[in-house]
Scaffold this active site. Structure first.
Site, PDB file in Angstrom:
ATOM      1  N   HIS A  71       0.973  -1.318   0.021  1.00  0.00           N
ATOM      2  CA  HIS A  71      -0.158  -0.155  -0.019  1.00  0.00           C
ATOM      3  C   HIS A  71       1.119   1.162  -0.128  1.00  0.00           C
ATOM      4  CE1 HIS A  71       0.728  -0.295   4.442  1.00  0.00           C
ATOM      5  NE2 HIS A  71       0.235   0.818   4.547  1.00  0.00           N
ATOM      6  N   HIS A  73       1.322   4.044   1.835  1.00  0.00           N
ATOM      7  CA  HIS A  73       1.962   4.745   2.944  1.00  0.00           C
ATOM      8  C   HIS A  73       3.283   4.833   2.990  1.00  0.00           C
ATOM      9  CE1 HIS A  73      -1.929   3.999   5.571  1.00  0.00           C
ATOM     10  NE2 HIS A  73      -1.890   5.223   4.681  1.00  0.00           N
ATOM     11  N   ASP A  75       5.974   4.923   5.148  1.00  0.00           N
ATOM     12  CA  ASP A  75       6.633   3.994   5.842  1.00  0.00           C
ATOM     13  C   ASP A  75       6.758   2.586   5.169  1.00  0.00           C
ATOM     14  OD1 ASP A  75       3.915   3.754   6.674  1.00  0.00           O
ATOM     15  OD2 ASP A  75       4.714   2.635   8.296  1.00  0.00           O
ATOM     16  N   HIS A  76       5.902   2.606   4.016  1.00  0.00           N
ATOM     17  CA  HIS A  76       5.995   1.251   3.098  1.00  0.00           C
ATOM     18  C   HIS A  76       6.739   1.448   1.751  1.00  0.00           C
ATOM     19  CE1 HIS A  76       3.596  -1.278   6.052  1.00  0.00           C
ATOM     20  NE2 HIS A  76       3.545  -0.204   6.594  1.00  0.00           N
ATOM     21  N   HIS A 129      -7.615  -0.405   5.322  1.00  0.00           N
ATOM     22  CA  HIS A 129      -6.533   0.316   5.958  1.00  0.00           C
ATOM     23  C   HIS A 129      -6.478   1.309   4.974  1.00  0.00           C
ATOM     24  CE1 HIS A 129      -2.787   1.498   8.028  1.00  0.00           C
ATOM     25  NE2 HIS A 129      -2.211   1.464   6.896  1.00  0.00           N
ATOM     26  N   ASP A 146      -0.435  -3.674   6.312  1.00  0.00           N
ATOM     27  CA  ASP A 146      -1.034  -3.070   7.574  1.00  0.00           C
ATOM     28  C   ASP A 146      -2.479  -3.343   7.718  1.00  0.00           C
ATOM     29  OD1 ASP A 146       1.272  -1.860   8.015  1.00  0.00           O
ATOM     30  OD2 ASP A 146       0.643   0.045   7.745  1.00  0.00           O
ATOM     31  N   HIS A 184       4.227  -4.260  10.861  1.00  0.00           N
ATOM     32  CA  HIS A 184       4.754  -3.657  12.258  1.00  0.00           C
ATOM     33  C   HIS A 184       4.876  -4.791  13.293  1.00  0.00           C
ATOM     34  CE1 HIS A 184       4.078   0.613  11.070  1.00  0.00           C
ATOM     35  NE2 HIS A 184       3.293   0.209  10.244  1.00  0.00           N
TER      36      HIS A 184
HETATM   37 ZN   LIG Z   1      -0.129   1.928   6.419  1.00  0.00          ZN
END
Ligand SMILES: [Zn+2]
Length: 273
Positions: A71, A73, A75-76, A129, A146, A184
């Site tokens: 996805h 985001h 942080d990915h 998400h 996530d 995570h």
């Molecule tokens: Zn995420």
């Protein structure tokens, strides 16, 4: 039905996929998947940061062969551009203008094969998400970003409770011996919530004990197993009477649908400390 379909494609005799974690930020995992046909080549899943991936490649002598993205985001996906600067490789992810780095996009029920690496993955759309979130399933391993966490699930930023509940149910119904690699390290906090929902869950209590021991030694709690998640993760157990009753007590009225139970649990977890 889904379980039968996937199980038929993936005999249990397949050797276990080698996957190692790379830590990023405060609690992210970037997963490096080793090619069964050439262990010196790896695929990175959700590289939110480049530096720790590069450090691990240099330490191990492996080369990066491809990138999978679940996805959009940061942080990915944040490390992708820098990793591509080291060499042109394929980047596979969902069709989403917020992920401009993909060289190929994939959709629900498709399969993506890396023939030269001996690796291939089924794609599952798992909105909730984020709306375009996907998961990769293959070789007895699930990379679910996530959407599903161990003993928990991601926050609903874009989808509806019905969408997210359907997504989690699809993941739960994959073969129980599937190893689950999520984005995570939230397992301890998730288990504390799971036990607030379902205090009599002896499996969750035993799992919390073992995870706390791992975490005390800075070891990852992951991967988890779907067979364990189906016993300890309240978000996969919305039809269980104990979980439904806890959600009903939380809102003070009956809940008829598992997706409504899910919605109550998700809102409860959002403010749980
Ligand atoms: Zn995420």
């Amino acid at each position: 039905m889904l379980q039968v379909k996937y199980a038929a494609k993936m005999p249990n005799a397949a050797p276990t996929l080698k996957v190692r974690p790379v830590r990023a930020f405060s609690d992210n995992y970037i997963w490096l998947v080793e090619s069964p046909s050439d262990p010196s080549r790896v695929i990175a899943v959700d590289p939110g940061e480049a530096a720790p991936v590069i450090a691990e490649l240099e330490r191990s002598g492996a080369s990066l062969a491809a990138i999978l993205l679940t996805h959009h985001h940061p942080d990915h996906i944040g490390g992708v551009a820098e990793l591509l600067g080291r060499g042109a490789i394929s980047v596979i992810g969902p069709a989403d203008p917020r992920i401009p780095v993909c060289t190929a996009t994939v959709r629900d029920t498709e399969r993506y094969d890396f023939a030269d690496l001996g690796l291939g993955f089924e794609i599952l759309a798992v909105p909730g998400h984020t709306l375009s979130h996907i998961a990769f399933w293959g070789h007895g391993a699930l990379f679910c970003g996530d959407t599903l966490f161990s003993a928990g699930c991601g926050r609903m930023f874009e989808g509806t409770q019905a969408q997210m509940h359907t997504s989690l149910t699809r993941l739960r119904d994959l073969p129980p011996d599937t190893r689950m690699f999520c984005g995570h390290e939230y397992t301890v906090a998730n288990l504390k919530f799971a036990l607030a929902v379902d205090p009599g869950n002896v499996d969750a209590r035993a799992y919390l004990d073992s995870v706390e021991q791992l975490r005390a030694r800075q070891m990852p709690s992951l991967p988890s197993l779907l067979s364990l998640e189906s016993r300890v993760n309240p978000f996969l157990r919305c039809s269980e009477p104990a979980v439904r009753r806890a959600a009903e007590r939380q809102v003070g009225h009956p809940l008829d649908e598992p997706s409504a139970v899910f919605g109550v649990l998700r809102a409860w977890k959002d403010q749980f400390r």
